[in-house]
Design a protein around this motif. Structure first.
Motif: not given
Length: 139
Positions: A32-39
């Protein structure tokens, strides 16, 4: 000038992000943290006007390779993943910015993407100029 930023992964990396057995698994919080970073990374590039396009690619198991040359008049098609391949293209960004240095600065931000340490230790990105014509290939 346009530049392509390329990121890489292996089938094992995709399996780990999906929580499948066979290698180190990502936690739900890491993913989830990686996804939020990429967004946020993508939003920042869009807001600065430098983002041309970005896409993530599905796991190597979904790859189909078409080999050069024909056998009996038919192209050779092989389904992935490929045991001999350690890393495959995982995703890309096309950015348009003033210099190779600026494109490198953008790509360097990916080093701060959150995730488990075992994944960060082998992560990398390539930055390459995009040739708009045959004359720009610089062969």
């Amino acid at each position: 000038m346009k530049y392509m930023i390329l990121t890489y992964a292996s089938q094992q990396d995709y399996d780990g992000m999906a929580g499948k057995a066979g290698g180190p698994a990502w936690s739900a919080a890491d993913f989830a943290a990686m996804g939020a970073f990429m967004e946020q990374f993508n939003r920042d590039l869009a807001e600065s006007g430098e983002l041309v396009e970005t896409r993530g690619l599905t796991a190597p198991v979904h790859t189909r390779r078409i080999a050069g040359g024909l056998r009996s008049g038919v192209p050779v098609v092989t389904d992935g993943p490929y045991a001999e391949t350690q890393e495959v293209l995982a995703g890309y960004w096309v950015v348009e910015c003033e210099s190779f240095d600026r494109a490198t600065e953008i790509a360097a931000r990916l080093a701060s993407a959150p995730g488990p340490e075992f994944a960060a230790a082998k992560a990398f990105a390539d930055v390459r100029p995009v040739a708009e014509s045959r004359d720009e290939l610089e062969l």
